[in-house]
Each structure stands twice: as C-alpha cells, then as structure tokens.
Scaffold this active site. Sequence first.
Site, PDB file in Angstrom:
ATOM      1  CG  ASP A  74       1.831  -1.340   3.420  1.00 54.25           C
ATOM      2  OD1 ASP A  74       1.427  -1.205   4.585  1.00 54.25           O
ATOM      3  OD2 ASP A  74       1.231  -2.004   2.546  1.00 54.25           O
TER       4      ASP A  74
ATOM      5  CG  HIS B 199      -1.878  -1.084   1.313  1.00 55.14           C
ATOM      6  ND1 HIS B 199      -1.908  -2.000   2.329  1.00 55.14           N
ATOM      7  CD2 HIS B 199      -2.871  -1.423   0.463  1.00 55.14           C
ATOM      8  CE1 HIS B 199      -2.878  -2.857   2.116  1.00 55.14           C
ATOM      9  NE2 HIS B 199      -3.478  -2.539   0.987  1.00 55.14           N
TER      10      HIS B 199
HETATM   11  C1  GLO Z   1      -9.531  -6.689   0.493  1.00 50.77           C
HETATM   12  C2  GLO Z   1      -8.513  -6.688  -0.541  1.00 50.77           C
HETATM   13  C3  GLO Z   1      -7.239  -6.007  -0.101  1.00 50.77           C
HETATM   14  C4  GLO Z   1      -6.384  -5.629  -1.288  1.00 50.77           C
HETATM   15  C5  GLO Z   1      -5.163  -4.845  -0.890  1.00 50.77           C
HETATM   16  C6  GLO Z   1      -4.369  -4.382  -2.088  1.00 50.77           C
HETATM   17  O1  GLO Z   1     -10.544  -7.332   0.424  1.00 50.77           O
HETATM   18  O2  GLO Z   1      -8.286  -7.984  -0.975  1.00 50.77           O
HETATM   19  O3  GLO Z   1      -6.539  -6.834   0.773  1.00 50.77           O
HETATM   20  O4  GLO Z   1      -5.996  -6.742  -1.993  1.00 50.77           O
HETATM   21  O5  GLO Z   1      -5.547  -3.749  -0.132  1.00 50.77           O
HETATM   22  O6  GLO Z   1      -5.000  -3.336  -2.697  1.00 50.77           O
END
Ligand code: GLO
Length: 366
Positions: free
Chosen positions: A73, A70
């Site tokens: 992150d 993210h």
């Molecule tokens: C939630 C999503 C989330 C995304 C992550 C990357 O349901 O799966 O985990 O994959 O934030 O954008």
Amino acid sequence: MSRDWRRRGLKIERVIQNSMSKPTTYRFSFGPWNISEGADPFGPEVRPAFPHEKKYALYKPMGFDGVQFHDDDVVPGIDELNSAQISKQCAKVKKMLDNQGLTPEFVAPRLWFAPQTVDGGYTSNSAKDRKYALDRTLRTIDIAREIGSKAVVLWLAREGSYIRESKNARLAYQRILETINAMLAHDKDIEIWIEPKPNEPTDMAYVPTIGHTVALAYASSDPKRVKGLIETAHALLAGLDPSDEMAFALAHDKLGSVHLNDQNGLKYDQDKNFGAANLRTAYNQVRVLEEAGYGKKGEFIGLDVKAMRTQKGKCVTSHLTGSREIFLHLVEKVRSTDEKLVQQFRDARDYEALELYILKHLMGIK
Ligand code: GLO
Ligand code: MG
C-alpha cells in the site's frame, strides 16, 4: 502466587484506577483495503474503483487519525523496485501523512499474493521462498521506520497447511520464531504485532490464537517488543470469546492493537460491522479495553470491516463510520454501567440478576 504475578496484579489495578480517573479519548484507524469494490471469491468488483491516494483525504473528516498499511500500500510494485526507489516512495507517503495529520499505525508485509508464498512464507518447504519472505519482511521494517511507524503486523496468512502431512509443524513453529528474532535484530526499536487467525486461507494455521502469540513473544529474544493484534472475527472463528482474548493479552501487557469487526458464526471470515452480529460481545470487548486503560498510551482502536457487496456507491465508507459510532455508543454504555450494582450481584453470586441487568442496560431499559 509468585512475586512477579502479584506485582503485575498491582500494576493492573493501578491501570484500572487510572482509567477510571480520566476517561480515554479514543483514536481510530483503518487500512485502505477497508474501502473496497465488493469483489468476493464468487464474483468481481461491483463498485467503481477508488484510488488509494484519494482515500487518505477521507480519514480525518470521517473521524480517523491512524492508517494501517500493507507494505505494497505504501510502495506499490514493491518487488520490482530497488531500495533507493522504495525510499523515495516512502518519503512521498510520509509527506502525504504529515500534510493530512495522519499517523501510520503499522505496516504489514503482504506475504500472501506473490508466487513465492503459495505454500507459505516463513514456513514454506522451499528455502528460496523462505528467503524471499524474510527479505520482504525486513524491507517492511525499513518501510515502517521510513514513514514513521513503530510497528510491523504479521498476519500469518499462509503459515499453515491444507493437509497435516505437508509440513513439519514443529519445524514451522521454530522457523516462525527464528523470523521474529531476525526481525528484532534487524531494528532495535520496531515492535512486532502478530495477528492470530485459526484458518482461511489455510485450513489449519500455525498461530491460531493470542495464546500462541504470547508464547512466541516470551520465547523471543526481546519479549517486550512482541505483542498481539486481536481481531474480533478471528477470535470467534477459533471458537473463543474476543473480549477474553483481549483480556489475556492485556494481562500480559501484550495488546498492540485490535481489529474490531464482527462475525456471524463459523463461516468464512466476514469482517462485519462492529456489533452487527452480537452487540453484547461487542459491549464486552469495549468493557475490557476501557477497564484496562487501553488507548491511554496512544494505542488505536483499529477497525477491519468490509462493506456489504450489495451496497451501491463509488466509495462506500458507511461501514467504517457506523462501526466507529457504535464503538463510541458502547463506550457510553460501559461508562454508565452501574459497577457498584455489578459488584453486589457478584458478591451475592446472583448472576441471573446480573444478566438481566446487563441486557436491560444494553436495551436502555431502567
Ligand atoms: C485477514 C486479516 C487481514 C489483516 C491485514 C493486516 O483476515 O484480518 O485483513 O488484518 O492484512 O495485516
Ligand atoms: Mg485483520
């Protein structure tokens, strides 16, 4: 059949032939949020915190080469920092990745935590909040580029509604498309991978399936750079078969990445270990990926799995290594599937025999 489709058909056949001639060596990725402390909506963390910075050293020894990020992150406290401070932090992360030999697979703007995104980002009714969402997204593109990643993932968490009357859905779709076009214009190389999900946290999400994603891609100003990221659990929550969703994206050359995991029926988003709820569905996902030669151009096998809250330990990673291991076992199952026999059953339209063969093959019965 139009010419274009015939050409695409031939191209797919070539991809299948290529994938048969040289087996893919798969590369795996996950995001630091996949090592978590077990909090859920009904209770707090149950395992001691393990800092993000320490997680990156675990990737290689666990058999993972790619990191999903993210924006925050990469740059914690992103909203409080100016662009020079953000760049400095990006350089630090890039150096760490280079030292560890890791590839940043993608960066995703986390548009579901800030007060400005309570009622959505790009589709919020507030112009000020929509501007916040766009600005943060363009900054995410810059972050991706600075750490050496070629893709931005849009999981459109809050782009939807709790009641239909709260937003104009047609306008919302146009606003999502405008955002995509603004992103493409901001950087001429970046790819956008949309991760569809039908619900949670909103009741009704605006981009629930890969079909919606692919339609947005073709409507955009540069369709080649807009793709999808398919998560097993999200497809199942939409009542769809994840391998068919992947096949649809692959047929359009639009599968940027995957989030393999599993889901036990229509409940909250579970992010179970790959294959844990339905081994045959997992086998079929691997089969579709393998058949299309997915991974040969460097695409990652991304995981998005959550350790059980009941698991003890300081830094639980067995759900990640276990899912990776099951994926690789299923690759073997796919490669040892007797395709000639499958074809014979297809020709004879004997799908009862085909079903029995597949089940016995999965169980290791000759
Ligand atoms: C939630 C999503 C989330 C995304 C992550 C990357 O349901 O799966 O985990 O994959 O934030 O954008
Ligand atoms: Mg996901």
